[in-house]
Every structure is written in structure tokens, then in C-alpha cells.
Design a protein around this motif. Structure first.
Motif, mmCIF file in Angstrom:
data_model
loop_
_atom_site.group_PDB
_atom_site.id
_atom_site.type_symbol
_atom_site.label_atom_id
_atom_site.label_comp_id
_atom_site.label_asym_id
_atom_site.label_seq_id
_atom_site.Cartn_x
_atom_site.Cartn_y
_atom_site.Cartn_z
ATOM 1 N N LEU A 1 96.565 57.963 46.734
ATOM 2 C CA LEU A 1 97.602 56.962 46.979
ATOM 3 C C LEU A 1 97.728 56.031 45.785
ATOM 4 O O LEU A 1 96.744 55.426 45.361
ATOM 5 N N GLY A 2 98.923 55.947 45.242
ATOM 6 C CA GLY A 2 99.193 55.010 44.165
ATOM 7 C C GLY A 2 98.714 55.479 42.806
ATOM 8 O O GLY A 2 97.838 56.337 42.688
ATOM 9 N N CYS B 1 95.926 47.588 42.295
ATOM 10 C CA CYS B 1 96.148 48.533 43.383
ATOM 11 C C CYS B 1 95.963 47.883 44.753
ATOM 12 O O CYS B 1 95.561 46.721 44.868
ATOM 13 N N SER B 2 96.234 48.643 45.773
ATOM 14 C CA SER B 2 96.117 48.172 47.147
ATOM 15 C C SER B 2 94.744 48.511 47.711
ATOM 16 O O SER B 2 94.302 49.658 47.667
ATOM 17 N N ASP C 1 94.111 48.548 50.814
ATOM 18 C CA ASP C 1 94.388 49.432 51.944
ATOM 19 C C ASP C 1 94.407 50.887 51.501
ATOM 20 O O ASP C 1 93.904 51.774 52.203
ATOM 21 N N ASP C 2 95.002 51.144 50.320
ATOM 22 C CA ASP C 2 95.013 52.507 49.788
ATOM 23 C C ASP C 2 93.597 52.996 49.508
ATOM 24 O O ASP C 2 93.261 54.161 49.773
ATOM 25 N N TRP C 3 92.770 52.116 48.970
ATOM 26 C CA TRP C 3 91.384 52.486 48.708
ATOM 27 C C TRP C 3 90.663 52.856 50.003
ATOM 28 O O TRP C 3 89.952 53.850 50.071
ATOM 29 N N THR D 1 91.969 53.957 52.765
ATOM 30 C CA THR D 1 92.497 55.216 53.295
ATOM 31 C C THR D 1 91.922 56.412 52.551
ATOM 32 O O THR D 1 91.561 57.429 53.163
ATOM 33 N N TYR E 1 90.385 57.554 43.818
ATOM 34 C CA TYR E 1 90.641 58.960 44.116
ATOM 35 C C TYR E 1 89.651 59.853 43.374
ATOM 36 O O TYR E 1 88.990 60.717 43.969
ATOM 37 N N ARG F 1 101.448 60.561 46.965
ATOM 38 C CA ARG F 1 100.889 59.610 45.998
ATOM 39 C C ARG F 1 101.952 58.671 45.445
ATOM 40 O O ARG F 1 101.692 57.497 45.202
ATOM 41 N N ALA G 1 104.543 57.694 47.044
ATOM 42 C CA ALA G 1 105.201 57.028 48.178
ATOM 43 C C ALA G 1 106.603 57.576 48.418
ATOM 44 O O ALA G 1 107.533 56.831 48.728
#
Length: 253
Positions: free
Chosen positions: A90-91, A98-99, A101-103, A105, A152, A193, A195
Motif C-alpha cells: 500500500l502506497g 506514509c500512512s 494505517d497502511d503499515w 494493514t 512492504y 498499491r 489506490a
């Protein structure tokens, strides 16, 4: 009795391609995915070629995984193969932008989800013994750093080391473990990735002749059908058009 394989993340990309390849060979399959409509449609399509059990669940949900696996019906309960495919990036922002939240997830899916499915299914794979196989979907990002890969790439480095550690613990059981590390491959992975940004997605693959999900599925099928005394510990697969770049150098200070 046909062999049975358990595939996570079967609603798109590598997972869907694996489902199609193993169905073609007549394997029975347990397919998991979060998107119910896609999963049921795929299961219905492949049911003419193989026995298919679709399980609508999220690998991040430990309780759901435990419940579903504990209730596998006869005919699907003794596994020869596990394909830990569910995962995502993600991202592309730098770590400082970065987010979180993405980390979360990525860690929950790429690491914890893989751990849940592996631990819960290991007794069934060990019961099968010689010839049983686990294929974990790693990535070249677990070996080679690049900007924006931060968590990632780190999750895929975990997959690599976990796969090697599993080999030690499973010594004597006959169960094989492979960390498969694809490079540039054209799939929904990049669309997620970015979005859903189709322009960025298309730019990644433009004129690059990337790998296709079917290439990875064929590789996994080959891995799982090697003679029982052979274990491919790790396998890095890239398109011919992809190679490594030079180290970055900051200049001007």
C-alpha cells in the motif's frame, strides 16, 4: 484421491491464477478470499474441473481462520499443499510521509495472516508427510531495497526468514517449504498499491514485458510437483527486462 491445495487470496492475481492451474490438473482446492462475489464466481467456474471449497474470510482474522480450518469437511481436510498468497503493498510514499494505517494493514496481512494459515494448517500438512509443500509468496523486495518499499519490503524479508526457519522445524516430517520471490508482474497488486490509479498502474508495465500471474502459477505448480526428496528453498523470478539498478548517491553537500 486427488491431492488438495489450500490457496489464500484466491480472488485475483497469483491466487486466482493458481486456482485455475491446479483445477486444470484436477487438484481439489480450498480457496479463500475476502470478496465473496468474486470467490463464489471463481469456485463455480472451476467446479467442473475440480472439487472446490470456497471460504469467504480475511486471513487477518485469526478467529475466523481457526473456525474455518477446524471445520474443513472430509475430502478437504488432508492437505498436500498450502499457497500463502494473500498479501499486498500500500502506497509509495517515503516512510516519513506514509500512512500508519497502511503499515498496520501490510503487517497484519503479509505477516500475521501468513502465520495464522501456516500454523493452523501445519498439522494437516504433516499428516500428509512426504511430498507436502508450503509455498510462501515473498518478493524481490525482501532482498533488494528501493524507495517507498519500507514496510512492504520488510514484511517480505520476514517471509524469507520465516520460510527458512520453518524448514528447520519441519525437518523429518517430509513437508517442504519454498519462498517464491517474484519481480515485476502485471496484476491487480499494483492497482491496489496505487489506490486504483490506472495511469500509474499502466506506467509501471508500459513496454516492459512483465511477468504474468499465469507465469507464477505455473512456477508454483512445478515447485509442488517436484520429486518428494527435493526442496527448493527459495526461488527469485524476474522478467528478462528487469534487472538491478546502481546504488543512489546524494551529491552537492
Amino acid at each position: 484421491m486427488q491431492p488438495t491445495v489450500f490457496i489464500t487470496g484466491a480472488t485475483a492475481g497469483f491466487g486466482e491464477a493458481c486456482a485455475r492451474r491446479f483445477a486444470q490438473a484436477g487438484w481439489s482446492m480450498v480457496l479463500t478470499g475476502r470478496r465473496e462475489e468474486r470467490l463464489l464466481r471463481l469456485a463455480d467456474e472451476l467446479s467442473g474441473q475440480a472439487e472446490v471449497l470456497p471460504l469467504v474470510l480475511d486471513v487477518r482474522d485469526r478467529a475466523s481462520m481457526q473456525a474455518a480450518i477446524s471445520q474443513l469437511p472430509e475430502g478437504f481436510d488432508r492437505l498436500r499443499g498450502l499457497i500463502n498468497n494473500a498479501g499486498l503493498a500500500l502506497g509509495t510514499e517515503a516512510a516519513q510521509a506514509c500512512s500508519l494505517d497502511d503499515w498496520d494493514t501490510m503487517v497484519d496481512t503479509n505477516i500475521k495472516g501468513l502465520l495464522y494459515s501456516t500454523r493452523l494448517l501445519l498439522p494437516r500438512l504433516i499428516a500428509h508427510g512426504r511430498g507436502a509443500s508450503i509455498v510462501n509468496l515473498g518478493s524481490i523486495a525482501g532482498n533488494w531495497p528501493y524507495p517507498g518499499s519500507h514496510v512492504y519490503g520488510a514484511t517480505k524479508a520476514f517471509v524469507r526468514q520465516f520460510s527458512l526457519n520453518l524448514r528447520c522445524d519441519l525437518q523429518g516430517t517430509g513437508v517442504r517449504v519454498t519462498n517464491l520471490e517474484p519481480g515485476l508482474c502485471e496484476s491487480e497488486f499494483s492497482l491496489v498499491r496505487f489506490a486504483g490509479d490506472t495511469h500509474k498502474y499502466e506506467a509501471v508495465y508500459a513496454n516492459a514485458q512483465p511477468l504474468q500471474p499465469g507465469d507464477i502459477a505455473e512456477t508454483i505448480f512445478w515447485l509442488m510437483n517436484q520429486p518428494a526428496h527435493i526442496n527448493i528453498n527459495s526461488l527469485e523470478v524476474m522478467p528478462v527486462t528487469q534487472a538491478w539498478s546502481n546504488f543512489q548517491i546524494e551529491r552537492g553537500r
